[in-house]
Structures are given as structure tokens and as C-alpha cells.
Design a protein around this motif. Sequence first.
Motif, mmCIF file in Angstrom:
data_model
loop_
_atom_site.group_PDB
_atom_site.id
_atom_site.type_symbol
_atom_site.label_atom_id
_atom_site.label_comp_id
_atom_site.label_asym_id
_atom_site.label_seq_id
_atom_site.Cartn_x
_atom_site.Cartn_y
_atom_site.Cartn_z
ATOM 1 N N UNK A 114 0.813 -1.213 0.000
ATOM 2 C CA UNK A 114 0.000 0.000 0.000
ATOM 3 C C UNK A 114 0.849 1.268 0.000
ATOM 4 N N UNK A 115 2.141 1.156 0.405
ATOM 5 C CA UNK A 115 2.980 2.349 0.477
ATOM 6 C C UNK A 115 3.102 3.028 -0.882
ATOM 7 N N UNK A 116 3.218 2.252 -1.959
ATOM 8 C CA UNK A 116 3.345 2.842 -3.284
ATOM 9 C C UNK A 116 2.070 3.455 -3.803
ATOM 10 N N UNK A 117 0.926 3.138 -3.165
ATOM 11 C CA UNK A 117 -0.370 3.634 -3.634
ATOM 12 C C UNK A 117 -0.874 4.828 -2.840
ATOM 13 N N UNK A 118 -0.076 5.325 -1.893
ATOM 14 C CA UNK A 118 -0.526 6.413 -1.035
ATOM 15 C C UNK A 118 -1.048 7.625 -1.813
ATOM 16 N N UNK A 119 -0.319 8.132 -2.815
ATOM 17 C CA UNK A 119 -0.842 9.302 -3.519
ATOM 18 C C UNK A 119 -2.184 9.037 -4.201
ATOM 19 N N UNK A 120 -2.347 7.855 -4.808
ATOM 20 C CA UNK A 120 -3.602 7.539 -5.494
ATOM 21 C C UNK A 120 -4.759 7.416 -4.520
ATOM 22 N N UNK A 121 -4.517 6.747 -3.389
ATOM 23 C CA UNK A 121 -5.568 6.583 -2.395
ATOM 24 C C UNK A 121 -5.963 7.935 -1.809
ATOM 25 N N UNK A 122 -4.965 8.757 -1.483
ATOM 26 C CA UNK A 122 -5.245 10.069 -0.910
ATOM 27 C C UNK A 122 -6.060 10.929 -1.871
ATOM 28 N N UNK A 123 -5.693 10.912 -3.167
ATOM 29 C CA UNK A 123 -6.438 11.697 -4.137
ATOM 30 C C UNK A 123 -7.860 11.214 -4.331
ATOM 31 N N UNK A 124 -8.048 9.897 -4.363
ATOM 32 C CA UNK A 124 -9.381 9.337 -4.586
ATOM 33 C C UNK A 124 -10.315 9.600 -3.420
ATOM 34 N N UNK A 125 -9.785 9.522 -2.189
ATOM 35 C CA UNK A 125 -10.621 9.706 -1.000
ATOM 36 C C UNK A 125 -10.610 11.136 -0.478
ATOM 37 N N UNK A 126 -9.894 12.027 -1.164
ATOM 38 C CA UNK A 126 -9.827 13.445 -0.784
ATOM 39 C C UNK A 126 -9.286 13.638 0.635
ATOM 40 N N UNK A 127 -8.184 12.970 0.932
ATOM 41 C CA UNK A 127 -7.509 13.131 2.218
ATOM 42 C C UNK A 127 -6.037 13.413 1.954
ATOM 43 N N UNK A 128 -5.311 13.831 2.981
ATOM 44 C CA UNK A 128 -3.884 14.091 2.824
ATOM 45 C C UNK A 128 -3.108 12.780 2.777
ATOM 46 N N UNK A 129 -1.878 12.838 2.273
ATOM 47 C CA UNK A 129 -1.048 11.628 2.225
ATOM 48 C C UNK A 129 -0.699 11.135 3.622
ATOM 49 N N UNK A 130 -0.519 12.072 4.573
ATOM 50 C CA UNK A 130 -0.229 11.638 5.937
ATOM 51 C C UNK A 130 -1.424 10.911 6.542
ATOM 52 N N UNK A 131 -2.646 11.338 6.187
ATOM 53 C CA UNK A 131 -3.844 10.637 6.662
ATOM 54 C C UNK A 131 -3.967 9.272 5.994
ATOM 55 N N UNK A 132 -3.735 9.225 4.686
ATOM 56 C CA UNK A 132 -3.793 7.952 3.982
ATOM 57 C C UNK A 132 -2.723 6.994 4.489
ATOM 58 N N UNK A 133 -1.587 7.539 4.930
ATOM 59 C CA UNK A 133 -0.515 6.702 5.451
ATOM 60 C C UNK A 133 -0.911 5.949 6.707
ATOM 61 N N UNK A 134 -1.969 6.405 7.369
ATOM 62 C CA UNK A 134 -2.400 5.714 8.582
ATOM 63 C C UNK A 134 -3.018 4.352 8.288
ATOM 64 N N UNK A 135 -3.351 4.082 7.008
ATOM 65 C CA UNK A 135 -3.827 2.732 6.696
ATOM 66 C C UNK A 135 -2.688 1.732 6.862
ATOM 67 N N UNK A 136 -1.457 2.170 6.658
ATOM 68 C CA UNK A 136 -0.303 1.314 6.934
ATOM 69 C C UNK A 136 -0.136 1.141 8.436
ATOM 70 N N UNK A 137 -0.362 2.228 9.179
ATOM 71 C CA UNK A 137 -0.273 2.153 10.634
ATOM 72 C C UNK A 137 -1.283 1.166 11.190
ATOM 73 N N UNK A 138 -2.535 1.249 10.726
ATOM 74 C CA UNK A 138 -3.593 0.365 11.226
ATOM 75 C C UNK A 138 -3.282 -1.084 10.877
ATOM 76 N N UNK A 139 -2.860 -1.330 9.639
ATOM 77 C CA UNK A 139 -2.522 -2.688 9.206
ATOM 78 C C UNK A 139 -1.446 -3.286 10.091
ATOM 79 N N UNK A 140 -0.358 -2.544 10.254
ATOM 80 C CA UNK A 140 0.783 -3.080 10.994
ATOM 81 C C UNK A 140 0.491 -3.177 12.488
ATOM 82 N N UNK A 141 -0.329 -2.259 13.016
ATOM 83 C CA UNK A 141 -0.680 -2.336 14.429
ATOM 84 C C UNK A 141 -1.516 -3.583 14.705
ATOM 85 N N UNK A 142 -2.507 -3.845 13.854
ATOM 86 C CA UNK A 142 -3.325 -5.051 14.025
ATOM 87 C C UNK A 142 -2.496 -6.308 13.782
#
Length: 384
Positions: free
Chosen positions: A1-29
Motif C-alpha cells: 500500500x505504500x506505493x499507492x498512497x498518492x492515489x488513495x489520498x487523491x481518490x478519497x480526498x484526504x492528505x497523504x499523511x492521513x492515507x498513510x495511517x492505513x499502513x499504521x492500522x494494518x501493521x498495528x493489528x
Amino acid sequence: MAGLLPDVAGDLNVTESSAGQMVTVFTLCYALAAPFFATALAGRPAKVVLAVALAVFTLGNALTALAPALPVLLLARALAGIGAGVYSPMAAATAAGLAGPERRGRSLALVMGGMSIGTVVGVPIGVLLAEQVGWRGTLWLITGLGALALAGIAALLPRTEAAPPPPLRERARILTDGRVAGIAFVSLLGGVASLGLYTYLAPVLEDAAHLDQNVWALWAWGAGGVLGSLLVGPLVDRTKRPFTVVGAVLLLVVLAHLALPTAAPAAWALVVPLVVWGAAGWALQVPQQHQLIAAQPRHSAVAVSLNSSAVYLGSAIGSALGGMVLAAGLRPASLPYCTAALAALGLVLHLTVVRRFSRRTVDDGDETGVTTPAAAPRASAARR
């Protein structure tokens, strides 16, 4: 998912730092699931545990592809993280058990090699595929591959006898063993440094080298990961010195991160620290797992799951802290200096705390052990 951060952020209208939290949630779980389920599912056939874990992981990826907003996306990544957290340490422990002690390093390296090859192929291809079918199309491909892997486990993995589940007192002893805890904490710092920085590799390269096309950099990092993860196992088996290998690997991580911002403006020079970083980052866990299995031969799955948990907890911490410092105004190009300092701290702890505890035990191939009457029965069991 790290390589897709810009695409995900643009599609969901959020910042890249916010989209980066999907990596945080994945790795935390991932980190929380690994030790809990290794204990809860102990005694069940490895084939069943691996199949269920892959099913959960695949379902999480399918929900990721359907996510309409960031909260749903985070929930889906949490589910996928639980599946991965159960699967990975069980895969390592199962491979080591099937191979036997003499080829333990090679079997662990084969598992890590599969993960690194998946990264070196998956991340850049995912980025290229996202340009054609969007990031959601990439996730549907991952979902299909997960279903294929599930079928492979069901059809090809032999059914092996499961070890009896350890009693609660024994589980607590494993988790509070000084040597195991020291190894796991070093792995945590390695995860913060290596995987945490990788989450934000795209903005780091854009800031340091003004690169908006970073697929080749992902290839370089991943190629190093494949080399490191495949070569480190035979090295550990041949030298019988996993402690020394861990120290050398951590030193390489420190040097590679320090060199990254300086080398970034020249593409040919940037390849070197990327390859070294990828090789060292992926190589670290094989000798770490080797030491843990030797330290706890009767409950290797629990010990390895604790280490796996530490790695991905470190990744969660790294991606969360990286997002925080970038949101606070730190230049992305300065991030590698921070992660180099954390890797250096891990090296210091490895050479001091882990060495001190290692001198009290004897294990397969750890040159720091000193035979004691209390350690002899466990060493004998490890050799068997």
C-alpha cells in the motif's frame, strides 16, 4: 500500500499523511494479532491456521477495494492486518519445523524470500497497474492472489502434528524471558527504522531529489530485499553466528539511511543505499528468528510470533510518527536521519542488553552462549 498512497489520498480526498495511517492500522493489528492468536490457536494443525489466516487476509483486501471512505478503508486494513499477523509467524515456524534444525536458516530465508519477492514484484507492479485500472483494481488483483495462495495451502501443505499448547505460566515465561524480550525490542526498533521510512519513501525522494516517478526506486529497494532475505539464511547456517549477523545487518541499515539524502540527487548513486537498505532490512529477521527458535525450541511459534509482532508494531509506530513529524513541518528529506538514529539505538541494545542475556543461555549457533547446568537440557533439546 505504500506505493499507492498518492492515489488513495487523491481518490478519497484526504492528505497523504492521513492515507498513510492505513499502513499504521494494518501493521498495528498485525502486531497485536500475532502473539494473541499464536497462543489462542496453539495446538491446532498449522494447515488449518494458515488457511483461516489467508481467508481473513483475502477478505480484508476485498473490503479495501470496496472502501468508499477513509474510516471503512482503515477498518478493512485492520482486518487484513489480523490475517497477515496470524499467517506470517506461523509460516516461519512451520517451515522451520518441516526443515529441521540443520536447515532452519535456509527454510526461514525461503519464507522471508517469498515475502521480499512479493514486495519487489508487488509494489512496483501495483503502482504501474494503478495507473491503468486505479488503486482499487490493484487491490482486486491482490485479492485474487490471496485466493490462489489459499488454494495452494489447502492442496499442497502436508498436515503435520501440532505441538501441544503451552500452559499460561509457560506462555508468560516466554514473554518475560529477558533474552526473548531483548531480541524482540531490537526487532521493534528495526521495524520503526526500516518499514517506517519505507512508508514515506515517495515523499522523501520527491523532496530530496525532486522525483515524482519512484517506481525504479521501489524496484531497487525490493531487489535488495530479495538478495538479503535469500542469502542471509545460508550465511547463518554456515557461520553459526546469528548474533554477529544481526549486528552487521543493523550497521548496514544505519549507513544506508544516512547515505540516502546525500545520494538522492544522483539517480545512479541513490541505487546503492536503496539496495543496501532493502537487503539489510529484510535480512534482519532471519537471524532474529533463528535466535528465538533456539532460545525457545519447544514453543517456537509463540516466540517467533512475538518477534513478528515487534517488527510490525515498529512499522506501525514508524508510519504513525513519520506522518506526525511530516504534518508538523519536518522536511521529508530529513526523515532518514531520524530513522538512522533509531537503527543505531537498536544496534547498541543488541551489542549490550541482548549480549548480556545471551551469555546466560546456550542455543544453536549463537557464539555468545556459555554452557551452564541449567541451560544444558534446553540446548540438548534444541539440537534434537
